[in-house]
Design a protein around this motif. Structure first.
Motif, PDB file in Angstrom:
ATOM      1  N   ARG A 181       0.837  -1.212   0.000  1.00  0.00           N
ATOM      2  CA  ARG A 181       0.000   0.000   0.000  1.00  0.00           C
ATOM      3  C   ARG A 181       0.870   1.261   0.000  1.00  0.00           C
ATOM      4  NH1 ARG A 181      -0.058  -1.665   5.280  1.00  0.00           N
ATOM      5  NH2 ARG A 181       0.371  -0.078   6.865  1.00  0.00           N
ATOM      6  N   HIS A 182       2.129   1.143   0.458  1.00  0.00           N
ATOM      7  CA  HIS A 182       3.016   2.312   0.448  1.00  0.00           C
ATOM      8  C   HIS A 182       3.540   2.606  -0.963  1.00  0.00           C
ATOM      9  CE1 HIS A 182       3.633   0.866   4.755  1.00  0.00           C
ATOM     10  NE2 HIS A 182       2.846   1.914   4.805  1.00  0.00           N
ATOM     11  N   PHE A 183       3.822   1.542  -1.722  1.00  0.00           N
ATOM     12  CA  PHE A 183       4.393   1.757  -3.064  1.00  0.00           C
ATOM     13  C   PHE A 183       3.454   2.590  -3.929  1.00  0.00           C
ATOM     14  CE2 PHE A 183       6.237  -2.616  -2.071  1.00  0.00           C
ATOM     15  CZ  PHE A 183       7.430  -2.095  -1.602  1.00  0.00           C
ATOM     16  N   GLU A 184       2.158   2.330  -3.796  1.00  0.00           N
ATOM     17  CA  GLU A 184       1.224   3.018  -4.695  1.00  0.00           C
ATOM     18  C   GLU A 184       1.102   4.507  -4.377  1.00  0.00           C
ATOM     19  OE1 GLU A 184      -2.948   1.430  -2.650  1.00  0.00           O
ATOM     20  OE2 GLU A 184      -2.894   1.966  -4.778  1.00  0.00           O
ATOM     21  N   GLN A 185       1.558   4.897  -3.179  1.00  0.00           N
ATOM     22  CA  GLN A 185       1.493   6.332  -2.832  1.00  0.00           C
ATOM     23  C   GLN A 185       2.765   7.083  -3.174  1.00  0.00           C
ATOM     24  OE1 GLN A 185       0.165   7.224   1.209  1.00  0.00           O
ATOM     25  NE2 GLN A 185       0.038   5.026   1.497  1.00  0.00           N
ATOM     26  N   MET A 186       3.830   6.356  -3.516  1.00  0.00           N
ATOM     27  CA  MET A 186       5.138   7.011  -3.616  1.00  0.00           C
ATOM     28  C   MET A 186       5.271   7.917  -4.834  1.00  0.00           C
ATOM     29  SD  MET A 186       7.814   4.188  -2.233  1.00  0.00           S
ATOM     30  CE  MET A 186       7.721   3.708  -0.507  1.00  0.00           C
ATOM     31  N   GLN A 187       6.189   8.879  -4.681  1.00  0.00           N
ATOM     32  CA  GLN A 187       6.464   9.807  -5.778  1.00  0.00           C
ATOM     33  C   GLN A 187       7.345   9.142  -6.826  1.00  0.00           C
ATOM     34  OE1 GLN A 187       7.906  13.735  -4.739  1.00  0.00           O
ATOM     35  NE2 GLN A 187       7.805  13.141  -2.581  1.00  0.00           N
ATOM     36  N   ASP A 188       7.240   9.645  -8.039  1.00  0.00           N
ATOM     37  CA  ASP A 188       8.109   9.160  -9.116  1.00  0.00           C
ATOM     38  C   ASP A 188       9.579   9.409  -8.723  1.00  0.00           C
ATOM     39  OD1 ASP A 188       8.882   8.192 -11.606  1.00  0.00           O
ATOM     40  OD2 ASP A 188       8.909  10.215 -12.474  1.00  0.00           O
ATOM     41  N   GLY A 189      10.396   8.387  -8.848  1.00  0.00           N
ATOM     42  CA  GLY A 189      11.830   8.547  -8.575  1.00  0.00           C
ATOM     43  C   GLY A 189      12.226   8.248  -7.144  1.00  0.00           C
ATOM     44  N   ALA A 190      11.274   7.845  -6.307  1.00  0.00           N
ATOM     45  CA  ALA A 190      11.613   7.557  -4.901  1.00  0.00           C
ATOM     46  C   ALA A 190      12.736   6.514  -4.832  1.00  0.00           C
ATOM     47  CB  ALA A 190      10.383   7.034  -4.163  1.00  0.00           C
ATOM     48  N   VAL A 191      13.636   6.723  -3.864  1.00  0.00           N
ATOM     49  CA  VAL A 191      14.777   5.810  -3.668  1.00  0.00           C
ATOM     50  C   VAL A 191      14.563   5.044  -2.368  1.00  0.00           C
ATOM     51  CG1 VAL A 191      17.252   5.733  -3.118  1.00  0.00           C
ATOM     52  CG2 VAL A 191      16.426   7.228  -4.949  1.00  0.00           C
ATOM     53  N   ARG A 201      17.885  -0.859  -8.896  1.00  0.00           N
ATOM     54  CA  ARG A 201      16.852  -1.522  -9.692  1.00  0.00           C
ATOM     55  C   ARG A 201      15.605  -0.653  -9.726  1.00  0.00           C
ATOM     56  NH1 ARG A 201      16.852  -6.069 -12.063  1.00  0.00           N
ATOM     57  NH2 ARG A 201      14.949  -7.181 -12.587  1.00  0.00           N
ATOM     58  N   GLU A 202      15.192  -0.337 -10.944  1.00  0.00           N
ATOM     59  CA  GLU A 202      14.009   0.513 -11.123  1.00  0.00           C
ATOM     60  C   GLU A 202      12.778  -0.361 -11.356  1.00  0.00           C
ATOM     61  OE1 GLU A 202      13.679   3.920 -14.281  1.00  0.00           O
ATOM     62  OE2 GLU A 202      12.654   2.122 -15.043  1.00  0.00           O
ATOM     63  N   TYR A 203      11.733  -0.098 -10.575  1.00  0.00           N
ATOM     64  CA  TYR A 203      10.443  -0.772 -10.754  1.00  0.00           C
ATOM     65  C   TYR A 203       9.481   0.272 -11.305  1.00  0.00           C
ATOM     66  CZ  TYR A 203      12.368  -4.376  -7.641  1.00  0.00           C
ATOM     67  OH  TYR A 203      13.141  -5.359  -7.082  1.00  0.00           O
ATOM     68  N   ARG A 204       8.940   0.015 -12.507  1.00  0.00           N
ATOM     69  CA  ARG A 204       8.020   0.987 -13.112  1.00  0.00           C
ATOM     70  C   ARG A 204       6.583   0.501 -12.919  1.00  0.00           C
ATOM     71  NH1 ARG A 204       8.098   5.032 -17.353  1.00  0.00           N
ATOM     72  NH2 ARG A 204      10.345   4.806 -17.562  1.00  0.00           N
ATOM     73  N   LEU A 205       5.780   1.331 -12.243  1.00  0.00           N
ATOM     74  CA  LEU A 205       4.385   0.954 -11.976  1.00  0.00           C
ATOM     75  C   LEU A 205       3.507   1.320 -13.181  1.00  0.00           C
ATOM     76  CD1 LEU A 205       4.041   2.047  -8.224  1.00  0.00           C
ATOM     77  CD2 LEU A 205       5.256   0.104  -9.228  1.00  0.00           C
ATOM     78  N   ASP A 206       2.260   0.859 -13.179  1.00  0.00           N
ATOM     79  CA  ASP A 206       1.444   1.055 -14.389  1.00  0.00           C
ATOM     80  C   ASP A 206       1.086   2.520 -14.649  1.00  0.00           C
ATOM     81  OD1 ASP A 206      -0.345   1.321 -12.377  1.00  0.00           O
ATOM     82  OD2 ASP A 206      -1.642  -0.369 -12.961  1.00  0.00           O
ATOM     83  N   ASP A 207       1.151   3.363 -13.609  1.00  0.00           N
ATOM     84  CA  ASP A 207       0.886   4.798 -13.849  1.00  0.00           C
ATOM     85  C   ASP A 207       2.167   5.548 -14.235  1.00  0.00           C
ATOM     86  OD1 ASP A 207       2.317   4.861 -11.521  1.00  0.00           O
ATOM     87  OD2 ASP A 207       0.856   6.025 -10.372  1.00  0.00           O
ATOM     88  N   GLY A 208       3.237   4.825 -14.444  1.00  0.00           N
ATOM     89  CA  GLY A 208       4.486   5.464 -14.878  1.00  0.00           C
ATOM     90  C   GLY A 208       5.437   5.795 -13.735  1.00  0.00           C
ATOM     91  N   THR A 209       4.965   5.685 -12.485  1.00  0.00           N
ATOM     92  CA  THR A 209       5.834   5.976 -11.333  1.00  0.00           C
ATOM     93  C   THR A 209       7.014   5.011 -11.296  1.00  0.00           C
ATOM     94  OG1 THR A 209       3.896   6.617 -10.072  1.00  0.00           O
ATOM     95  CG2 THR A 209       5.893   6.188  -8.802  1.00  0.00           C
ATOM     96  N   ARG A 210       8.218   5.581 -11.092  1.00  0.00           N
ATOM     97  CA  ARG A 210       9.401   4.722 -10.996  1.00  0.00           C
ATOM     98  C   ARG A 210       9.907   4.705  -9.556  1.00  0.00           C
ATOM     99  NH1 ARG A 210      12.341   8.109 -15.435  1.00  0.00           N
ATOM    100  NH2 ARG A 210      11.113   9.607 -14.254  1.00  0.00           N
ATOM    101  N   ILE A 211      10.105   3.502  -9.050  1.00  0.00           N
ATOM    102  CA  ILE A 211      10.628   3.344  -7.680  1.00  0.00           C
ATOM    103  C   ILE A 211      11.976   2.640  -7.791  1.00  0.00           C
ATOM    104  CG2 ILE A 211      10.250   2.202  -5.462  1.00  0.00           C
ATOM    105  CD1 ILE A 211       7.245   2.659  -5.894  1.00  0.00           C
ATOM    106  N   ASN A 212      12.993   3.251  -7.167  1.00  0.00           N
ATOM    107  CA  ASN A 212      14.351   2.725  -7.289  1.00  0.00           C
ATOM    108  C   ASN A 212      14.786   2.042  -5.999  1.00  0.00           C
ATOM    109  OD1 ASN A 212      14.991   3.895  -9.945  1.00  0.00           O
ATOM    110  ND2 ASN A 212      14.695   5.838  -8.851  1.00  0.00           N
ATOM    111  N   VAL A 213      15.121   0.777  -6.089  1.00  0.00           N
ATOM    112  CA  VAL A 213      15.540   0.019  -4.903  1.00  0.00           C
ATOM    113  C   VAL A 213      17.043  -0.248  -4.990  1.00  0.00           C
ATOM    114  CG1 VAL A 213      15.272  -2.126  -3.608  1.00  0.00           C
ATOM    115  CG2 VAL A 213      13.277  -1.063  -4.688  1.00  0.00           C
TER     116      VAL A 213
END
Ligand code: RBV
Length: 427
Positions: free
Chosen positions: A286-296, A327-339
């Motif tokens: 539930r946290h991933f879906e709230q995150m900003q694009d580019g979050a590290v 590692r970049e995870y791209r969500l369906d709305d285009g948000t990229r989360i970098n782990v």
């Protein structure tokens, strides 16, 4: 017991790897005055003669300095890593070049290889175990209980390991004495606070090549490690947000001037997230879906359980390596989360990571060294279970370090000592 050189057999150019590893160890040792002083005594007194020390630690240069001090004290040493990504193969090869040291540590092993290496260390039939995370102790109890009789004791380096051991002790399932090295002042007040703070931030900065200044940095957990990370991030001009589950720690963070909020609220604000809780499922779906694009996202806890990467992977449309260790995870709305570093402890497991600074590990490993000696000399005095490190040993190390740093202490006068010891003095 003699063995073939396990690590060296796997390297393309063993000689040059050993030479590189040697340089790293020598540099680290130069900056470890406690270990250097202990090693000098150990060489003269041979307190570990006839002992076999089995170790599972992050195999890099400072750890190697500890291993060499154990060997200089007369022990045979068998070592492997305590994390699949933290081993420096060149350092492992340099260690393995010693006649009485065998290193099974290798970078990038899978789970099966990891436990094979643990078993290989235990095949040396250690009389002392030195752990970071508890894997040797647990493996002994689960798979090799026949070793327990001849093990005089063990030591544990980190909060997570001590926590596991205390649970084991509570269940009366711990069958030999283990020193909680993590819990001593000379370790916890320095390694956990300054070591984790400095090395996590340095590793994240080097891995991403991004600045801290002006960032919203979410630190999950305000224990010793979280305090260090928060303080150092603040010192780099980040705005620090703390999340906690403990009332008093949340209050402490609040009074330190940090923003304190739930992860549910912090998720949409943070630019960088650093988990330091030692617990699982701190950042979840539930946290991933709230995150900003580019979050590290980075983890600084011992195990890779704090960020739910399975859920992130499931949620992502695509994944790719965008930088070494990112590692970049791209969500369906285009948000990229970098782990970073596969969610493993970032200060040791990212490709550029070097672990804590040498001065800090000097203290932690100084405690390890005196604890191993204490177990060999007085192991019979300790029952099975978790033990605090004798305060006198910890204090002696502080004195060595202060001397090396050229820091002078005041000495109490007789009147002051008498005053502190008495209860009759009032107004
Ligand atoms: N740690 N080791 C290093 N050898 O560079 N850096 C950190 C190193 C230890 C630290 O003492 C901490 O308790 C533990 O790693 C977490 O696994």
């Amino acid at each position: 017991m003699t063995t073939a050189s396990p690590i060296s057999g796997r390297l393309d150019n063993v000689e040059s790897a050993r030479a590189e590893g040697r340089k790293k160890i020598d540099w680290a040792f130069e900056h470890m005055p406690i270990l250097s002083s202990l090693r000098e005594d150990f060489e003269a007194e041979q307190p570990l003669a006839g002992e076999t020390v089995g170790m599972a630690l992050h195999v890099e240069a400072k750890t190697a300095a500890l291993v060499e001090a154990m060997a200089a004290a007369g022990a045979e040493v068998a070592i492997t890593g305590c994390n699949p990504l933290s081993t420096h193969d060149d350092v492992s090869a340099a260690l393995d070049a010693h006649d009485n040291i065998t290193s099974y540590a290798e970078h990038g092993v899978d789970d099966e290889e990891y436990y094979e290496a643990i078993d290989a260390v235990l095949a040396h039939e250690p009389t002392v175990t030195v752990d970071d995370g508890g894997d040797l102790v647990f493996r002994v109890h689960e798979e090799h209980p026949e070793l327990i009789d001849t093990i005089v004791g063990g030591t544990e380096e980190t909060t997570t390991g001590v926590h596991r051991l205390r649970s084991m002790d509570d269940d009366e399932a711990l069958d030999y004495p283990v020193f909680a090295v993590n819990d001593t002042p000379m370790k916890r007040l320095f390694d956990n606070v300054h070591g984790t703070g400095e090395s996590s931030l340095a590793s994240i900065a080097m891995t991403t090549n991004l600045s801290w200044a002006g960032k919203d940095v979410v630190v999950a957990g305000f224990g010793y490690c979280g305090k260090g990370v928060a303080r150092k991030a603040s010192g780099q001009n980040a705005n620090v947000i703390v999340t906690e589950i403990d009332e008093r720690r949340a209050l402490e963070a609040h009074m330190e001037g940090y923003d304190v909020m739930s992860m549910d609220d912090a998720a949409e604000i943070g630019d960088v997230f650093i988990t330091t809780t030692g617990n699982r499922d701190v950042i979840v779906d539930r946290h991933f879906e709230q995150m900003q694009d580019g979050a590290v996202l980075a983890n600084a806890g011992h195990f890779d359980i704090e960020i739910d990467l399975d859920a992130l992977s499931e949620r992502a449309d695509s994944e790719r390596e965008v930088r070494d260790g990112v590692r970049e995870y791209r969500l369906d709305d285009g948000t990229r989360i970098n782990v970073l570093a596969e969610g493993r402890l970032v200060n040791l497991a990212a490709p550029v990571s070097l672990g804590h600074p040498a001065e800090v590990m000097d203290q932690s490993f100084g405690v390890q060294a005196v604890c191993v000696k204490e177990l060999v000399e007085n192991g019979d005095d300790y029952d099975a279970g978790v033990h605090d490190v004798p305060d006198e040993l910890d204090r002696q190390l502080a004195a060595i370090k202060l001397d090396a740093e050229g820091v002078e202490l005041d000495e109490p006068t007789d009147e002051q000592t008498e005053y502190m010891d008495s209860w009759q003095h009032g107004t």
